[in-house]
Design a protein around this motif. Structure first.
Motif, PDB file in Angstrom:
ATOM      1  N   ALA A  76       1.106  -1.288  -0.492  1.00  0.00           N
ATOM      2  CA  ALA A  76      -0.047  -0.660   0.018  1.00  0.00           C
ATOM      3  C   ALA A  76       0.530   1.021   0.097  1.00  0.00           C
ATOM      4  CB  ALA A  76      -1.260  -0.393   1.063  1.00  0.00           C
ATOM      5  N   VAL A  77       2.003   1.276   0.597  1.00  0.00           N
ATOM      6  CA  VAL A  77       2.876   2.667   0.607  1.00  0.00           C
ATOM      7  C   VAL A  77       3.324   2.353  -0.892  1.00  0.00           C
ATOM      8  CG1 VAL A  77       5.350   3.545   1.246  1.00  0.00           C
ATOM      9  CG2 VAL A  77       3.744   2.413   2.955  1.00  0.00           C
ATOM     10  N   ASP A  78       3.970   1.617  -1.111  1.00  0.00           N
ATOM     11  CA  ASP A  78       4.585   1.634  -2.747  1.00  0.00           C
ATOM     12  C   ASP A  78       3.023   2.060  -3.462  1.00  0.00           C
ATOM     13  OD1 ASP A  78       6.763   0.140  -1.943  1.00  0.00           O
ATOM     14  OD2 ASP A  78       6.179  -1.279  -2.440  1.00  0.00           O
ATOM     15  N   VAL A  92      10.531  12.523  -2.051  1.00  0.00           N
ATOM     16  CA  VAL A  92      11.988  13.174  -1.393  1.00  0.00           C
ATOM     17  C   VAL A  92      12.917  12.192  -0.806  1.00  0.00           C
ATOM     18  CG1 VAL A  92      11.565  15.497  -2.119  1.00  0.00           C
ATOM     19  CG2 VAL A  92      10.651  14.468   0.446  1.00  0.00           C
ATOM     20  N   SER A  93      12.085  10.993  -0.220  1.00  0.00           N
ATOM     21  CA  SER A  93      11.952  10.246   0.488  1.00  0.00           C
ATOM     22  C   SER A  93      11.802   8.527  -0.092  1.00  0.00           C
ATOM     23  CB  SER A  93      12.736  10.264   1.856  1.00  0.00           C
ATOM     24  OG  SER A  93      12.649   8.506   1.998  1.00  0.00           O
ATOM     25  N   GLY A  94      12.404   7.369  -0.180  1.00  0.00           N
ATOM     26  CA  GLY A  94      11.607   5.892  -0.509  1.00  0.00           C
ATOM     27  C   GLY A  94      10.879   5.929  -1.454  1.00  0.00           C
ATOM     28  N   PRO A  95      10.253   5.025  -1.206  1.00  0.00           N
ATOM     29  CA  PRO A  95       9.679   3.927  -0.126  1.00  0.00           C
ATOM     30  C   PRO A  95      10.820   3.290  -0.301  1.00  0.00           C
ATOM     31  CG  PRO A  95       8.432   3.547  -2.142  1.00  0.00           C
ATOM     32  CD  PRO A  95       9.338   4.669  -2.077  1.00  0.00           C
ATOM     33  N   ARG A  96      11.844   2.752   1.367  1.00  0.00           N
ATOM     34  CA  ARG A  96      12.375   2.355   2.134  1.00  0.00           C
ATOM     35  C   ARG A  96      12.096   1.936   3.054  1.00  0.00           C
ATOM     36  NH1 ARG A  96      15.914   5.688   5.475  1.00  0.00           N
ATOM     37  NH2 ARG A  96      14.161   8.040   5.655  1.00  0.00           N
ATOM     38  N   THR A  97      13.219   0.881   3.927  1.00  0.00           N
ATOM     39  CA  THR A  97      12.947   1.284   5.018  1.00  0.00           C
ATOM     40  C   THR A  97      14.149   1.916   6.281  1.00  0.00           C
ATOM     41  OG1 THR A  97      12.245  -1.450   4.621  1.00  0.00           O
ATOM     42  CG2 THR A  97      13.418  -1.076   7.111  1.00  0.00           C
ATOM     43  N   GLY A  99      16.410   3.184   9.222  1.00  0.00           N
ATOM     44  CA  GLY A  99      17.276   2.982  10.199  1.00  0.00           C
ATOM     45  C   GLY A  99      16.489   1.804  11.340  1.00  0.00           C
ATOM     46  N   ASP A 100      15.332   2.880  11.708  1.00  0.00           N
ATOM     47  CA  ASP A 100      14.692   2.830  13.126  1.00  0.00           C
ATOM     48  C   ASP A 100      13.265   1.359  12.734  1.00  0.00           C
ATOM     49  OD1 ASP A 100      13.464   4.686  11.607  1.00  0.00           O
ATOM     50  OD2 ASP A 100      13.000   5.465  13.330  1.00  0.00           O
ATOM     51  N   GLY A 101      13.520   0.418  10.867  1.00  0.00           N
ATOM     52  CA  GLY A 101      12.866  -0.475  10.895  1.00  0.00           C
ATOM     53  C   GLY A 101      11.679   0.263  10.294  1.00  0.00           C
ATOM     54  N   TYR A 102      11.213   1.541   9.790  1.00  0.00           N
ATOM     55  CA  TYR A 102       9.355   1.910   9.548  1.00  0.00           C
ATOM     56  C   TYR A 102      10.320   2.178   7.856  1.00  0.00           C
ATOM     57  CZ  TYR A 102       8.808   3.501  14.294  1.00  0.00           C
ATOM     58  OH  TYR A 102       7.822   3.356  15.422  1.00  0.00           O
ATOM     59  N   TYR A 103       9.296   1.245   7.304  1.00  0.00           N
ATOM     60  CA  TYR A 103       9.049   1.117   5.691  1.00  0.00           C
ATOM     61  C   TYR A 103       7.719   2.393   6.138  1.00  0.00           C
ATOM     62  CZ  TYR A 103       8.321  -0.172   0.771  1.00  0.00           C
ATOM     63  OH  TYR A 103       8.528  -0.097  -0.234  1.00  0.00           O
ATOM     64  N   GLU A 104       9.055   3.264   4.923  1.00  0.00           N
ATOM     65  CA  GLU A 104       7.904   4.634   4.116  1.00  0.00           C
ATOM     66  C   GLU A 104       8.579   4.944   3.084  1.00  0.00           C
ATOM     67  OE1 GLU A 104       8.837   7.016   8.126  1.00  0.00           O
ATOM     68  OE2 GLU A 104      10.777   7.446   7.424  1.00  0.00           O
ATOM     69  N   SER A 105       7.934   6.376   2.939  1.00  0.00           N
ATOM     70  CA  SER A 105       8.177   6.931   1.267  1.00  0.00           C
ATOM     71  C   SER A 105       7.800   8.104   1.855  1.00  0.00           C
ATOM     72  CB  SER A 105       7.487   7.065   0.405  1.00  0.00           C
ATOM     73  OG  SER A 105       5.996   7.024   0.476  1.00  0.00           O
ATOM     74  N   VAL A 106       8.387   9.453   1.478  1.00  0.00           N
ATOM     75  CA  VAL A 106       7.865  10.846   2.252  1.00  0.00           C
ATOM     76  C   VAL A 106       7.101  11.251   0.954  1.00  0.00           C
ATOM     77  CG1 VAL A 106       8.355  13.369   3.000  1.00  0.00           C
ATOM     78  CG2 VAL A 106       9.411  10.815   3.822  1.00  0.00           C
ATOM     79  N   ILE A 117       4.519   8.422   4.364  1.00  0.00           N
ATOM     80  CA  ILE A 117       3.697   7.395   3.903  1.00  0.00           C
ATOM     81  C   ILE A 117       4.481   6.826   4.544  1.00  0.00           C
ATOM     82  CG2 ILE A 117       2.684   6.042   2.943  1.00  0.00           C
ATOM     83  CD1 ILE A 117       2.490   8.736   0.370  1.00  0.00           C
ATOM     84  N   THR A 118       3.375   5.559   5.449  1.00  0.00           N
ATOM     85  CA  THR A 118       4.397   4.359   6.222  1.00  0.00           C
ATOM     86  C   THR A 118       2.924   3.225   6.439  1.00  0.00           C
ATOM     87  OG1 THR A 118       5.310   3.713   8.246  1.00  0.00           O
ATOM     88  CG2 THR A 118       3.847   5.402   8.644  1.00  0.00           C
ATOM     89  N   ILE A 119       3.044   2.524   7.040  1.00  0.00           N
ATOM     90  CA  ILE A 119       2.714   1.018   7.395  1.00  0.00           C
ATOM     91  C   ILE A 119       1.804   1.264   7.899  1.00  0.00           C
ATOM     92  CG2 ILE A 119       2.518  -1.241   8.105  1.00  0.00           C
ATOM     93  CD1 ILE A 119       5.106  -1.388   6.157  1.00  0.00           C
TER      94      ILE A 119
END
Length: 119
Positions: A76-78, A92-97, A99-106, A117-119
């Motif tokens: 859903a993030v993708d 401007v960022s991601g989608p990616r995991t 460093g603190d373990g969140y999967y997100e994009s900005v 946008i995150t899980i």
């Protein structure tokens, strides 16, 4: 959140994040206008505009930095990121995991605000 284009900001949150808008409030005396946008699971955001207030896009000082919307899964993030970039919003960022373990994009909305946008 103060915005320079109230209608455009309202449309963004309603269209892409399942927001429901109330009727526009306008104070003719002061030039202030606003919408409350309600989201599933309870949060509300007040979008405000006043022609006499200066908004500086990209100001990264103290105060508001970003909003995070949970969309439920990596897929859903993708998908949401693809939908927004196809509509012309910069990612401007991601989608990616992170460093603190969140999967997100900005992404950046039309006012220059960062929307996570995150899980």
């Amino acid at each position: 959140m103060y915005v320079s284009d109230l209608e455009r900001a309202r449309e963004f949150f309603v269209k892409f994040f399942e927001g429901t808008s109330n009727d526009k409030y306008v104070n003719e005396r002061t030039g202030f206008s606003s919408y409350f946008i309600s989201f599933p699971d309870g949060p509300r955001l007040e979008l405000m505009h006043n022609a006499s207030r200066t908004v500086l896009p990209g100001d990264d000082g103290l105060g508001y930095h970003h909003f995070a919307f949970s969309v439920g899964s990596k897929e859903a993030v993708d998908a949401k990121t693809s939908e927004l970039t196809a509509a012309g919003y910069a990612c401007v960022s991601g989608p990616r995991t992170t460093g603190d373990g969140y999967y997100e994009s900005v992404i950046v909305d039309a006012e220059g605000n960062h929307i996570e946008i995150t899980i």
